[in-house]
Scaffold this motif. Structure first.
Motif, PDB file in Angstrom:
ATOM      1  N   VAL A 210       0.843  -1.196   0.000  1.00 23.12           N
ATOM      2  CA  VAL A 210       0.000   0.000   0.000  1.00 23.12           C
ATOM      3  C   VAL A 210       0.877   1.244   0.000  1.00 23.12           C
ATOM      4  O   VAL A 210       0.624   2.214  -0.723  1.00 23.12           O
ATOM      5  N   ARG A 213       2.428   1.827  -3.381  1.00 26.27           N
ATOM      6  CA  ARG A 213       1.405   2.363  -4.282  1.00 26.27           C
ATOM      7  C   ARG A 213       1.178   3.833  -3.992  1.00 26.27           C
ATOM      8  O   ARG A 213       1.075   4.649  -4.906  1.00 26.27           O
ATOM      9  N   SER A 214       1.087   4.158  -2.707  1.00 23.95           N
ATOM     10  CA  SER A 214       0.774   5.545  -2.366  1.00 23.95           C
ATOM     11  C   SER A 214       1.921   6.479  -2.737  1.00 23.95           C
ATOM     12  O   SER A 214       1.744   7.671  -2.860  1.00 23.95           O
ATOM     13  N   CYS A 215       3.131   5.894  -2.904  1.00 28.19           N
ATOM     14  CA  CYS A 215       4.247   6.714  -3.359  1.00 28.19           C
ATOM     15  C   CYS A 215       4.207   6.880  -4.866  1.00 28.19           C
ATOM     16  O   CYS A 215       5.082   7.514  -5.454  1.00 28.19           O
ATOM     17  N   GLY A 216       3.268   6.258  -5.503  1.00 33.58           N
ATOM     18  CA  GLY A 216       3.123   6.425  -6.938  1.00 33.58           C
ATOM     19  C   GLY A 216       4.129   5.649  -7.754  1.00 33.58           C
ATOM     20  O   GLY A 216       4.453   6.025  -8.874  1.00 33.58           O
TER      21      GLY A 216
ATOM     22  N   TYR B 277     -13.348 -12.112  -3.130  1.00 38.88           N
ATOM     23  CA  TYR B 277     -14.152 -10.941  -3.423  1.00 38.88           C
ATOM     24  C   TYR B 277     -15.217 -11.281  -4.457  1.00 38.88           C
ATOM     25  O   TYR B 277     -16.387 -10.976  -4.312  1.00 38.88           O
ATOM     26  N   LYS B 280     -18.229 -13.131  -3.174  1.00 39.28           N
ATOM     27  CA  LYS B 280     -19.150 -12.296  -2.424  1.00 39.28           C
ATOM     28  C   LYS B 280     -19.923 -11.387  -3.359  1.00 39.28           C
ATOM     29  O   LYS B 280     -21.115 -11.206  -3.232  1.00 39.28           O
ATOM     30  N   LYS B 281     -19.186 -10.819  -4.292  1.00 37.80           N
ATOM     31  CA  LYS B 281     -19.793  -9.860  -5.175  1.00 37.80           C
ATOM     32  C   LYS B 281     -20.933 -10.519  -5.950  1.00 37.80           C
ATOM     33  O   LYS B 281     -22.015  -9.976  -6.081  1.00 37.80           O
ATOM     34  N   PHE B 284     -23.905 -11.121  -3.846  1.00 42.24           N
ATOM     35  CA  PHE B 284     -24.580  -9.860  -3.592  1.00 42.24           C
ATOM     36  C   PHE B 284     -25.398  -9.436  -4.812  1.00 42.24           C
ATOM     37  O   PHE B 284     -26.556  -9.065  -4.711  1.00 42.24           O
TER      38      PHE B 284
ATOM     39  N   ASP C  15     -18.638  -2.369  -1.640  1.00 43.30           N
ATOM     40  CA  ASP C  15     -19.504  -2.889  -2.698  1.00 43.30           C
ATOM     41  C   ASP C  15     -19.982  -4.304  -2.407  1.00 43.30           C
ATOM     42  O   ASP C  15     -20.941  -4.783  -2.979  1.00 43.30           O
ATOM     43  N   ARG C  16     -19.277  -4.981  -1.504  1.00 40.78           N
ATOM     44  CA  ARG C  16     -19.643  -6.379  -1.282  1.00 40.78           C
ATOM     45  C   ARG C  16     -20.958  -6.507  -0.522  1.00 40.78           C
ATOM     46  O   ARG C  16     -21.768  -7.367  -0.792  1.00 40.78           O
ATOM     47  N   ASP C  18     -22.731  -3.456   0.500  1.00 41.02           N
ATOM     48  CA  ASP C  18     -23.394  -2.147   0.511  1.00 41.02           C
ATOM     49  C   ASP C  18     -23.290  -1.433   1.854  1.00 41.02           C
ATOM     50  O   ASP C  18     -24.163  -0.674   2.228  1.00 41.02           O
ATOM     51  N   ILE C  55      -6.054   4.465  -3.021  1.00 43.05           N
ATOM     52  CA  ILE C  55      -5.307   3.229  -2.755  1.00 43.05           C
ATOM     53  C   ILE C  55      -6.145   2.259  -1.932  1.00 43.05           C
ATOM     54  O   ILE C  55      -5.622   1.412  -1.239  1.00 43.05           O
ATOM     55  N   PRO C  58     -10.081  -3.025  -3.976  1.00 46.07           N
ATOM     56  CA  PRO C  58     -10.892  -2.933  -5.199  1.00 46.07           C
ATOM     57  C   PRO C  58     -12.401  -2.948  -4.955  1.00 46.07           C
ATOM     58  O   PRO C  58     -13.158  -2.462  -5.789  1.00 46.07           O
ATOM     59  N   TRP C  59     -12.826  -3.486  -3.829  1.00 47.55           N
ATOM     60  CA  TRP C  59     -14.266  -3.564  -3.619  1.00 47.55           C
ATOM     61  C   TRP C  59     -14.836  -2.308  -2.968  1.00 47.55           C
ATOM     62  O   TRP C  59     -16.022  -2.226  -2.717  1.00 47.55           O
ATOM     63  N   GLU C  61     -15.929   1.466  -3.188  1.00 49.28           N
ATOM     64  CA  GLU C  61     -16.327   2.386  -4.262  1.00 49.28           C
ATOM     65  C   GLU C  61     -16.489   3.789  -3.699  1.00 49.28           C
ATOM     66  O   GLU C  61     -16.977   3.969  -2.583  1.00 49.28           O
ATOM     67  N   GLN C  82      -1.545   7.410 -10.581  1.00 50.13           N
ATOM     68  CA  GLN C  82      -0.205   6.976 -10.205  1.00 50.13           C
ATOM     69  C   GLN C  82       0.800   8.110 -10.369  1.00 50.13           C
ATOM     70  O   GLN C  82       1.744   8.233  -9.598  1.00 50.13           O
ATOM     71  N   ARG C  85       0.150  10.533  -7.360  1.00 50.96           N
ATOM     72  CA  ARG C  85       0.623  10.019  -6.085  1.00 50.96           C
ATOM     73  C   ARG C  85       2.118  10.178  -5.987  1.00 50.96           C
ATOM     74  O   ARG C  85       2.848   9.922  -6.933  1.00 50.96           O
ATOM     75  N   PHE C  90       1.435  13.156  -1.244  1.00 48.01           N
ATOM     76  CA  PHE C  90       2.320  12.187  -0.620  1.00 48.01           C
ATOM     77  C   PHE C  90       1.698  11.726   0.678  1.00 48.01           C
ATOM     78  O   PHE C  90       1.199  12.524   1.465  1.00 48.01           O
ATOM     79  N   MET C  91       1.713  10.408   0.895  1.00 44.94           N
ATOM     80  CA  MET C  91       1.119   9.896   2.127  1.00 44.94           C
ATOM     81  C   MET C  91       2.170   9.379   3.082  1.00 44.94           C
ATOM     82  O   MET C  91       3.150   8.773   2.662  1.00 44.94           O
TER      83      MET C  91
END
Ligand SMILES: Nc1ncnc2c1ncn2[C@@H]1O[C@H](COP(=O)(O)OP(=O)(O)OP(=O)(O)O)[C@@H](O)[C@H]1O
Ligand SMILES: [Mg+2]
Lengths: 309, 291, 328
Positions: A210, A213-216, B277, B280-281, B284, C15-16, C18, C55, C58-59, C61, C82, C85, C90-91
């Motif tokens: 993560v 990723r957050s660093c791009g 995932y 589940k999806k 759902f 999304d899985r 709601d 980041i 994927p599920w 939204e 990308q 970021r 910057f995080m």
């Protein structure tokens, strides 16, 4: 680290004694009398008591058990596994070409299996839960539950008989490798591929991914890191693949008439040729043990936390 | 435990695998009743015949009824393996529980023996045992039991260790329950799903191994019907009658696939973490469509 | 250089099943200002910033609008996100220990980031990092670069992340509880670095924290969240002096109780009225023996060289903080 490696390598010595002892005991537990087998294999017409006694002394079978074990162990260390009961040739001479053939097949299988499972593992981890992932998983799952000898014979029938593309059996050119390697590696792939996929998925949830990723950072680079970490857990299993394949080739060698160890062993079982079986067990058990230790060491070297310790 | 069972009941694949397995076992037990013909009856005029009403799957190289051989083969190929697996599990469970529950010296000794057994590759040792004691199904199964119990003992030991630390077991101990009672009421049910997963996967690989060895001629001896051996006989006639290879091969595959799918489903039902995932999806989405 | 970010009607759900995690959240961070987001655990602070950078899993939204640099971040594809970021947003994460690939040297990840973001070659990247690490008071940066994450302390890794931020000069820095995983002394130093960071590159910042003391020091505005919703928003002084919403009042009063608690400890040890005590009360952070700080650099895992009574106080402080329940 160095201590760890040395300690690990030193465990070979007690393992060798245990393995050799068990191989030796097994032959002595066998209900069939070796003298009788030898005499019968050599076509001696009338087996008299005298003849049996004579042969016994000739083979040193009249000595006590432990003495025989020590003598045998001494011979084995000098690569002398005795004589075949049936052909009267030295076992070493019979085993070494077979060992070479088996090794070739096992190595080819290992390479193909590793490459295939890494490739599929990465793809399926990337597309977790999608069609491609589920399809590949079910396919390999079903394939690995099919008997290899059945797939093998079907493959021979299809590729060699029907299409006449590849040789049915034997050794010689690289085309002989194609069918056995394909059949075996696809079966083994199911296991290794799942391992890589799951460990990739585990690593994907790690914090460092993560963060990267957050660093791009490009996705390609992120995947490289994930792969690097997940392969570490798989390395030990990959090391065990080579001896596993050597043992697993028995059926395939018989299907494809591959003149390797497995075929030799099976025909020796039919002929009750105990020294060859003994040598086979010894060699394979020993190589399991060696590769196991090798895998442990490689894992330790790859893991920076263990490396510095 | 109840949770696992109710989840499995909802899993269509698991239920159908279970149904197939039960059906095949029943057919195997009552083979006399289900088989249309005598599996050993040789009939030279029917060599390699195709399917007919009397012989639904055709005849083999000696004119014997394929279907009957297949049905009687269940006994050698599946039922005996199941019996051997039951023996393995019993030995493994008993030793594992003893080691995990009583700990100390007993544990030490049992685990050392396990280590030694596990350091030998099971395929090779099976070949060795068959080589030394002669060919035959009995020796193969003996080898399986000898090589596999250690796995079970190990897993059960760690499972038992995990559960003896749980509060309710401690409580039972403290309130003076008998050891046997605690084992039966608390520990066995808790590790049952784990037993099921291991057993299921093991049976599948064992079926493959036994049929493989029979294919090589090391297992069941002719004329007893066995799937692996039927395949090896069919292989000799492969060039002219490739069809012969299908029935026994498919039978082995169905059995092995069912057992490994079942094991997988139980494992999935056991841990919540790995629910995908997509799964589940889909569920759902379906729910939403229905609503 | 810095930009403002404006979030309007952000809604995030799973999304899985709601399950709505963030309901209709809107706020704005003006250029060069620092917004602190506070709220109890599970209120969706992390999820909000994950939604901003995209980041999340994927599920998850998101809908709504995140206006940054003239674009709606939610409408951008992965490719362009990308690019944004790292260079623009910057995080900085809570747990430094797990933020770097455990199987590589620290250097590897940093080089990759710098190569991607600033187009720097290996040596140039190292050079850039070394000067940035010097600025965050990390001793021996060359050596640190060649270490593996497990060989460094959490505070050092946190500073390396800050150093990376210095090197990249992003327009917006998002810090998600950067001090929570650290012990009190290290917290102090890391917060100090953040203050310096703001001074030096003057970026816009979103700072998530449980620790109102830290927030008070670093932020200009505060956003209070509860159960995925905005409870209150405003300049820091206002929130702290006259909180409107009962939840905010509760939060601030817990902090006041904390202060009283601390006073009591100090009374017991006879330190009341001392300079350090006042400082702790005013900043709300643990007791720091400052004299050692500059000389020690970042060797914080090395607890030797500190006064023996220091440890005792630290623990007492921790236990009391824990009792009053301001952490989590
Ligand atoms: N990956 C995820 N999938 C689904 N829901 C999630 C996921 N991560 C978090 N959530 C849900 O989002 C909500 C908010 O979580 P979040 O991590 O943003 O809280 P937080 O305010 O950052 O808490 P903390 O102070 O503990 O960090 C939680 O209730 C959690 O159930
Ligand atoms: Mg959070």
């Amino acid at each position: 680290m160095r201590n760890y490696i040395i300690r690990r390598i030193l465990t070979i010595i007690p393992m060798f004694f245990i393995i050799s002892f068990i191989s030796f005991v097994l032959i002595n537990l066998s209900p069939s009398d070796p003298v009788e087998i030898i005499l019968r294999a050599n076509g001696v017409p009338v087996v008299t008591e005298e003849l049996i006694e004579e042969t016994k002394i000739e083979l040193g079978l009249d000595q006590p058990f432990l003495v025989r074990y020590v003598n045998w162990l001494n011979d084995v260390i000098h690569l002398d596994f005795g004589k075949s009961y049936v052909t009267q040739q030295p076992v070493f001479k019979m085993i070494s070409p077979a060992f070479g053939y088996t090794m070739q097949l096992a190595l080819a299988n290992t390479v193909v299996t590793i490459m295939l499972s890494i490739f599929l593992g990465i793809i399926c981890a990337q597309f977790e839960g999608r069609m491609i992932d589920r399809g590949t998983r079910s396919f390999l799952f079903i394939i690995s539950a099919m008997p290899a000898f059945w797939i093998g014979t079907l493959a021979i029938w299809f590729f060699s008989v029907k299409l006449n593309l590849l040789p049915t059996s034997g050794v010689g050119s690289w085309t002989n490798f194609v069918l056995p390697t394909m059949v075996m590696s696809i079966g083994y792939c199911g296991f290794y591929f799942r391992m890589i996929r799951n460990s990739m998925l585990e690593n994907m949830n790690e914090n460092y991914v993560v963060y990267a990723r957050s660093c791009g950072v490009k996705e390609k680079v992120v995947v490289k890191h994930i792969f690097r970490n997940s392969i570490q857990t798989a390395v030990a299993a990959f090391c065990m693949a080579i001896p596993g394949m050597m043992a697993g080739t028995v059926v395939i060698e018989n299907v494809f008439a591959w003149p390797g160890l497995g075929r030799l062993c099976v025909s020796s079982i039919f002929n009750r040729d105990l020294p060859i079986i003994q040598a086979y067990v010894l060699i394979l058990a020993l190589s399991y043990c060696l590769f196991n230790i090798f895998g442990d060491i490689v894992t330790a070297v790859l893991n920076p936390k263990l490396r510095k310790a | 435990m109840m949770n696992v069972w109710s989840k499995i009941k909802k899993d269509r694949i698991a239920v159908s695998c279970l149904a197939i397995i039960l059906m095949i076992i029943i057919v195997g037990i009552f083979a006399n009743f289900f088989a249309p013909n005598d599996p050993l009856e040789i009939n030279a005029t029917l060599k390699f015949d195709g399917p007919s009403w009397e012989y639904p799957l055709g005849n083999d190289q000696l004119g014997r009824c394929m279907l009957s051989r297949l049905i009687f083969g269940i006994r050698t190929s599946v039922l005996f393996v199941l019996v051997a697996m039951f023996a393995t599990i019993s030995i493994g469970t008993i030793l594992g529980i003893i080691a995990g529950y009583f700990k100390g010296k007993v544990d030490e000794v049992i685990m050392r023996v396990c280590d030694i057994v596990l350091s030998f590759p099971s395929e090779v040792m099976t070949l060795a045992i068959v080589g030394m004691f002669g060919t035959g199904l009995k020796n193969i199964l003996l080898a399986c039991i000898l090589m596999k119990w250690a796995w079970f003992a190990r897993v059960f030991r760690s499972a038992v260790m995990k559960y003896t630390d749980k509060n309710y077991v401690m409580f039972s101990k403290a309130s003076g329950c008998k050891t046997g009672h605690i084992l039966r009421k608390h520990i066995l049910p808790a590790i049952f799903p784990e037993i099921a997963v291991m057993a299921s996967n093991n049976i599948s690989s064992q079926i493959l191994m036994v049929s493989g060895l029979s294919f090589l001629g090391l297992g069941v001896q002719a004329p007893t019907p066995e799937w692996g051996m039927m395949l090896s006989e069919a292989k000799d006639a492969m060039l002219i009658h490739p069809y012969q290879m299908l029935p026994s091969g498919i039978a082995i595959m169905v059995m092995a696939v069912s057992f490994s799918f079942l094991g997988d489903s139980i494992r999935d039902a056991m841990d919540v973490k790995h629910e995908g995932y997509a799964l589940k999806k889909n569920r759902f989405k379906r729910k939403r469509l229905a609503a | 250089m810095s930009s403002s970010i404006k979030i309007s009607n952000l809604k995030i759900w799973d999304d899985r099943d709601d399950d709505v995690i963030i309901k209709d959240l809107s706020f704005e961070v003006k250029k060069n200002r620092c917004l602190a987001i506070v709220g109890e655990s599970g209120s969706g602070k992390s999820m909000t910033v994950k939604g901003i950078t995209g980041i999340h899993k994927p599920w998850i939204e998101c809908t709504g609008c995140i206006a940054f640099d003239g674009e709606n971040l939610l409408e951008l594809g992965q490719e362009s996100m990308q690019k944004i970021r790292g260079r623009k947003i910057f995080m900085i994460f809570q747990d430094g220990m797990t933020a770097f690939d455990p199987s590589c040297m620290i250097r590897v990840g940093l080089r990759e980031t710098l190569a991607e973001k600033l187009d720097l070659k290996k040596e140039a990247a190292d050079h850039c990092m070394i000067s940035a690490m010097n600025r965050v008071m990390l001793n021996n940066p060359e050596e640190i670069l060649q270490k593996y994450p497990h060989q460094l302390s959490g505070g050092m890794l946190q500073r390396i992340m800050i150093a990376l931020a210095l090197a990249l000069e992003p327009e917006l820095i998002i810090a998600d509880e950067p001090t929570t995983a650290l012990d009190t002394i290290t917290q102090y130093e890391v917060v100090d670095q953040f203050i310096k960071l703001r001074k030096e590159i003057g970026t816009t910042m979103i700072f998530i924290s449980h620790d109102l003391g830290v927030v008070r020091q670093i932020a200009d505005d505060v956003l209070v969240m509860k159960d995925g919703e905005k409870v209150e928003e405003g300049p820091i002084e206002e929130i702290f002096t006259k909180p409107q919403h009962p939840y905010t009042q509760y939060l601030v009063s817990t902090r006041a109780a904390l202060g009283t608690n601390f006073k009591r400890i100090m009374e017991e040890t006879g330190d009341v009225g001392s300079e350090e005590c006042e400082k702790v009360l005013s900043t709300g952070r643990g007791f720091i023996h400052e004299a050692e700080d500059d000389s020690q650099g970042c060797e914080l895992s090395n607890e030797q060289g500190r006064m023996p009574w220091y440890h005792w106080r630290k623990w007492k402080w921790k236990i009391d903080t824990w009792k009053t329940g301001s952490w989590d």
